[in-house]
Design a protein around this motif. Sequence first.
Motif, PDB file in Angstrom:
ATOM      1  N   GLN A  72       0.852  -1.183   0.000  1.00 28.44           N
ATOM      2  CA  GLN A  72       0.000   0.000   0.000  1.00 28.44           C
ATOM      3  C   GLN A  72       0.893   1.240   0.000  1.00 28.44           C
ATOM      4  O   GLN A  72       1.922   1.262   0.685  1.00 28.44           O
ATOM      5  N   ARG A  73       0.486   2.225  -0.748  1.00 27.24           N
ATOM      6  CA  ARG A  73       1.185   3.509  -0.777  1.00 27.24           C
ATOM      7  C   ARG A  73       0.329   4.501  -0.002  1.00 27.24           C
ATOM      8  O   ARG A  73      -0.843   4.703  -0.305  1.00 27.24           O
ATOM      9  N   HIS A  74       0.920   5.092   1.032  1.00 26.81           N
ATOM     10  CA  HIS A  74       0.217   6.077   1.857  1.00 26.81           C
ATOM     11  C   HIS A  74       0.875   7.429   1.631  1.00 26.81           C
ATOM     12  O   HIS A  74       2.068   7.576   1.859  1.00 26.81           O
ATOM     13  N   GLU A  75       0.089   8.381   1.185  1.00 25.10           N
ATOM     14  CA  GLU A  75       0.598   9.727   0.946  1.00 25.10           C
ATOM     15  C   GLU A  75       0.042  10.650   2.016  1.00 25.10           C
ATOM     16  O   GLU A  75      -1.172  10.739   2.199  1.00 25.10           O
ATOM     17  N   TYR A  76       0.955  11.332   2.726  1.00 25.58           N
ATOM     18  CA  TYR A  76       0.557  12.255   3.786  1.00 25.58           C
ATOM     19  C   TYR A  76       0.722  13.675   3.259  1.00 25.58           C
ATOM     20  O   TYR A  76       1.786  14.041   2.748  1.00 25.58           O
ATOM     21  N   LEU A  77      -0.320  14.457   3.373  1.00 22.04           N
ATOM     22  CA  LEU A  77      -0.315  15.812   2.829  1.00 22.04           C
ATOM     23  C   LEU A  77       0.421  16.746   3.777  1.00 22.04           C
ATOM     24  O   LEU A  77      -0.180  17.482   4.563  1.00 22.04           O
ATOM     25  N   GLU A  78       1.722  16.648   3.708  1.00 16.57           N
ATOM     26  CA  GLU A  78       2.598  17.509   4.496  1.00 16.57           C
ATOM     27  C   GLU A  78       3.476  18.262   3.513  1.00 16.57           C
ATOM     28  O   GLU A  78       3.475  17.984   2.326  1.00 16.57           O
ATOM     29  N   VAL A  79       4.259  19.198   4.027  1.00 18.69           N
ATOM     30  CA  VAL A  79       5.216  19.899   3.182  1.00 18.69           C
ATOM     31  C   VAL A  79       6.608  19.610   3.725  1.00 18.69           C
ATOM     32  O   VAL A  79       6.902  19.998   4.851  1.00 18.69           O
ATOM     33  N   PRO A  80       7.452  18.884   2.991  1.00 16.76           N
ATOM     34  CA  PRO A  80       7.143  18.235   1.709  1.00 16.76           C
ATOM     35  C   PRO A  80       6.248  17.017   1.912  1.00 16.76           C
ATOM     36  O   PRO A  80       6.150  16.494   3.028  1.00 16.76           O
ATOM     37  N   VAL A  81       5.627  16.555   0.826  1.00  8.84           N
ATOM     38  CA  VAL A  81       4.730  15.395   0.890  1.00  8.84           C
ATOM     39  C   VAL A  81       5.519  14.182   1.368  1.00  8.84           C
ATOM     40  O   VAL A  81       6.641  13.933   0.922  1.00  8.84           O
ATOM     41  N   ARG A  82       4.949  13.450   2.310  1.00  4.20           N
ATOM     42  CA  ARG A  82       5.583  12.242   2.839  1.00  4.20           C
ATOM     43  C   ARG A  82       4.827  11.047   2.280  1.00  4.20           C
ATOM     44  O   ARG A  82       3.602  10.985   2.346  1.00  4.20           O
ATOM     45  N   VAL A  83       5.573  10.074   1.735  1.00  6.00           N
ATOM     46  CA  VAL A  83       4.980   8.856   1.188  1.00  6.00           C
ATOM     47  C   VAL A  83       5.600   7.668   1.915  1.00  6.00           C
ATOM     48  O   VAL A  83       6.816   7.598   2.081  1.00  6.00           O
TER      49      VAL A  83
END
Length: 110
Positions: A72-83
Amino acid sequence: MSDHHYDCPCMEKCPLHYAMTLIGGKWKVQILCAISNGGSLRYNALRAKLDGISNTVLAGALKELERDGLIQRHEYLEVPVRVEYSPTERCRKLLPILEALSDWAEAQMA
């Protein structure tokens, strides 16, 4: 192994051939083991565990493993984006099989 695997002239319908299309290739098993042993891993941490893998090969393998339901790929909407990447239930069911294959190979190498 049951007899019906030996009578399988049509490789597209062979379960073992199907399994090998999912996990075959130079890096997929190593990627699955690294992600399973590490829990959720970020891309750079995963790349650091796989000595010699290129960005292109790793990115392609991750996309295929995600498409095939093994990670599973989890993308966290942070700056910078964390995957982060983590194993799926489908992957967890595969791990004991890979462990048994590893045990078999280790005995052959001895």
